[in-house]
Scaffold this motif. Structure first.
Motif, PDB file in Angstrom:
ATOM      1  N   CYS A 219       0.823  -1.213   0.000  1.00 22.70           N
ATOM      2  CA  CYS A 219       0.000   0.000   0.000  1.00 22.70           C
ATOM      3  C   CYS A 219       0.856   1.261   0.000  1.00 22.70           C
ATOM      4  O   CYS A 219       1.888   1.326   0.677  1.00 22.70           O
ATOM      5  CB  CYS A 219      -0.918   0.017   1.223  1.00 22.70           C
ATOM      6  SG  CYS A 219      -2.013  -1.412   1.357  1.00 22.70           S
ATOM      7  N   SER A 220       0.399   2.240  -0.741  1.00 19.54           N
ATOM      8  CA  SER A 220       1.022   3.558  -0.734  1.00 19.54           C
ATOM      9  C   SER A 220      -0.064   4.598  -0.545  1.00 19.54           C
ATOM     10  O   SER A 220      -1.236   4.365  -0.871  1.00 19.54           O
ATOM     11  CB  SER A 220       1.789   3.814  -2.034  1.00 19.54           C
ATOM     12  OG  SER A 220       0.936   3.660  -3.148  1.00 19.54           O
ATOM     13  N   SER A 221       0.316   5.745   0.008  1.00 22.45           N
ATOM     14  CA  SER A 221      -0.681   6.737   0.378  1.00 22.45           C
ATOM     15  C   SER A 221      -0.205   8.144   0.070  1.00 22.45           C
ATOM     16  O   SER A 221       0.995   8.424   0.027  1.00 22.45           O
ATOM     17  CB  SER A 221      -0.993   6.613   1.876  1.00 22.45           C
ATOM     18  OG  SER A 221      -1.880   7.627   2.282  1.00 22.45           O
ATOM     19  N   THR A 222      -1.182   9.030  -0.121  1.00 16.45           N
ATOM     20  CA  THR A 222      -0.880  10.443  -0.333  1.00 16.45           C
ATOM     21  C   THR A 222      -0.649  11.169   0.980  1.00 16.45           C
ATOM     22  O   THR A 222      -0.082  12.253   1.005  1.00 16.45           O
ATOM     23  CB  THR A 222      -2.049  11.141  -1.044  1.00 16.45           C
ATOM     24  OG1 THR A 222      -3.222  11.038  -0.209  1.00 16.45           O
ATOM     25  CG2 THR A 222      -2.332  10.492  -2.388  1.00 16.45           C
ATOM     26  N   GLY A 223      -1.131  10.580   2.093  1.00 13.66           N
ATOM     27  CA  GLY A 223      -1.236  11.337   3.331  1.00 13.66           C
ATOM     28  C   GLY A 223      -2.442  12.259   3.252  1.00 13.66           C
ATOM     29  O   GLY A 223      -3.047  12.434   2.182  1.00 13.66           O
ATOM     30  N   LYS A 224      -2.831  12.849   4.369  1.00 16.69           N
ATOM     31  CA  LYS A 224      -4.020  13.703   4.393  1.00 16.69           C
ATOM     32  C   LYS A 224      -3.733  15.059   3.764  1.00 16.69           C
ATOM     33  O   LYS A 224      -2.678  15.648   3.966  1.00 16.69           O
ATOM     34  CB  LYS A 224      -4.503  13.900   5.834  1.00 16.69           C
ATOM     35  CG  LYS A 224      -5.207  12.698   6.419  1.00 16.69           C
ATOM     36  CD  LYS A 224      -5.816  13.043   7.763  1.00 16.69           C
ATOM     37  CE  LYS A 224      -6.539  11.852   8.357  1.00 16.69           C
ATOM     38  NZ  LYS A 224      -7.186  12.167   9.652  1.00 16.69           N
ATOM     39  N   GLY A 225      -4.722  15.544   2.994  1.00 21.76           N
ATOM     40  CA  GLY A 225      -4.624  16.871   2.415  1.00 21.76           C
ATOM     41  C   GLY A 225      -5.146  17.930   3.363  1.00 21.76           C
ATOM     42  O   GLY A 225      -5.532  17.647   4.505  1.00 21.76           O
ATOM     43  N   THR A 226      -5.212  19.153   2.892  1.00 23.54           N
ATOM     44  CA  THR A 226      -5.636  20.266   3.737  1.00 23.54           C
ATOM     45  C   THR A 226      -7.098  20.155   4.158  1.00 23.54           C
ATOM     46  O   THR A 226      -7.493  20.710   5.183  1.00 23.54           O
ATOM     47  CB  THR A 226      -5.434  21.601   2.996  1.00 23.54           C
ATOM     48  OG1 THR A 226      -6.134  21.556   1.740  1.00 23.54           O
ATOM     49  CG2 THR A 226      -3.957  21.847   2.735  1.00 23.54           C
ATOM     50  N   ARG A 227      -7.908  19.394   3.403  1.00 22.60           N
ATOM     51  CA  ARG A 227      -9.323  19.225   3.746  1.00 22.60           C
ATOM     52  C   ARG A 227      -9.593  17.862   4.379  1.00 22.60           C
ATOM     53  O   ARG A 227     -10.732  17.458   4.521  1.00 22.60           O
ATOM     54  CB  ARG A 227     -10.187  19.440   2.502  1.00 22.60           C
ATOM     55  CG  ARG A 227     -10.099  20.853   1.937  1.00 22.60           C
ATOM     56  CD  ARG A 227     -10.952  21.034   0.710  1.00 22.60           C
ATOM     57  NE  ARG A 227     -12.380  20.905   1.002  1.00 22.60           N
ATOM     58  CZ  ARG A 227     -13.332  20.995   0.072  1.00 22.60           C
ATOM     59  NH1 ARG A 227     -12.986  21.223  -1.197  1.00 22.60           N
ATOM     60  NH2 ARG A 227     -14.602  20.864   0.399  1.00 22.60           N
TER      61      ARG A 227
END
Length: 314
Positions: A272-280
């Motif tokens: 699994c790979s992830s973007t991490g949480k964005g500003t929203r």
């Protein structure tokens, strides 16, 4: 002696009256014990721990059915004025094509995760074992069945009854049900905090207007919905499915999220790979299952819940 007996009787009656007032809430703490009692049903929905078969009227001939799994956390939790003091998260679990709510309940094991973690699970039945996910699939597509409206009404019923938290509603699906999860996020992003997609494809026009968190599982050896695209979209539609990367990039760009960088290993050997949480608050996680076929991965239900629980609607 008679005077003493009369006095004792009067005292007894006064004390009995005080006790009755306390039971009714007149002399107890807060709202009183009567207000804290769990009803057997709320808006016709059972509140006892277990899995209950339910019907939902949708404004068309006949009705739709679903199973609702209620965990001990709801049954044994605090209640106020006939409703839970704290509503629980809700997961809608959508079966694949040619399956049904009972089969998907057995396949996923969401009941056990629900009992362990404390969230409601609804297993809706598709129309003639299919969902209208856009350009797929089968009877639901041919009949132009309003599955988005059905699932939205189901969400409204459970949140309106005060049992489910409207800010923590998630949709998880497999195959055709995964495509339906995409469609819900596309057309009702205000009702969905996150989606979990297993071996599905995005085959519907999509302009959500707000980011939705998504966790996507796909096996590299899937022949029904090929990892790199292709196959046959439906029995009467020879177009191939888009590759899984199309959906991953779509939701990442909708959330204005960076490229996938953070790598984690999920249960069942998924990479699994992830973007991490964005500003929203939205996040996209993609789990590739090397050699994985068109099947529900081991440990996917628990992994999906861990993702959902970290992403309430912002």
């Amino acid at each position: 002696m008679r005077r003493i007996l009369l006095l004792a009787l009067a005292v007894t009656l006064v004390l009995a009256g005080c006790t009755e007032k306390t039971k009714e809430g007149g002399g107890g703490k807060g709202n009183g014990a009567a207000d804290d009692k769990r009803p057997a049903e709320v808006a016709g929905i059972p509140t006892a721990t277990g899995t209950h078969k339910q019907k939902l009227e949708v404004g068309t001939p006949g009705h739709r059915e679903y199973l609702l799994h209620v965990p001990p956390k709801l049954t044994k939790g605090k209640w106020r004025n006939g409703k839970p003091a704290k509503p629980l998260p809700l997961v809608l679990a959508l079966h694949g094509g040619l399956s049904n709510m009972n089969g998907f309940r057995a396949l996923t094991g969401f009941d056990k995760v629900s009992n362990d973690k404390g969230f409601l699970v609804a297993y809706p039945n598709g129309f003639m074992t299919t969902w209208n996910a856009g350009s797929c699939c089968g009877a639901a597509k041919l009949g132009n069945i309003k599955d988005v409206d059905f699932l939205s009404k189901l969400i409204d019923k459970l949140t309106g009854a005060g049992l489910a938290d409207a800010k923590r509603v998630y949709v998880a699906g497999f195959s055709n049900g995964a495509g339906m999860a995409y469609r819900m996020a596309c057309e009702r992003p205000d009702k969905v905090a996150g989606i979990g997609v297993v071996e599905g494809a995005l085959v519907t026009p999509c302009e959500p207007g707000r980011p939705v968190s998504a966790m996507i599982f796909h096996g590299t050896a899937d022949r029904s919905v090929p990892f790199n695209g292709g196959g046959r979209r439906d029995f009467n539609d020879s177009r191939g499915f888009p590759p899984v990367s199309y959906a991953v990039d779509f939701w990442r760009k909708t959330g204005r999220l960076p490229e996938m960088r953070r790598h984690v290993r999920a249960e069942g050997g998924a990479e699994c790979s992830s973007t991490g949480k964005g500003t929203r608050g939205a996040e996209v996680t993609f789990c590739k299952i090397v050699g994985g076929t068109h099947s529900w991965p081991a440990g996917a239900s628990r992994t999906l819940w861990d993702f959902f629980s970290a992403h309430p609607q912002g």
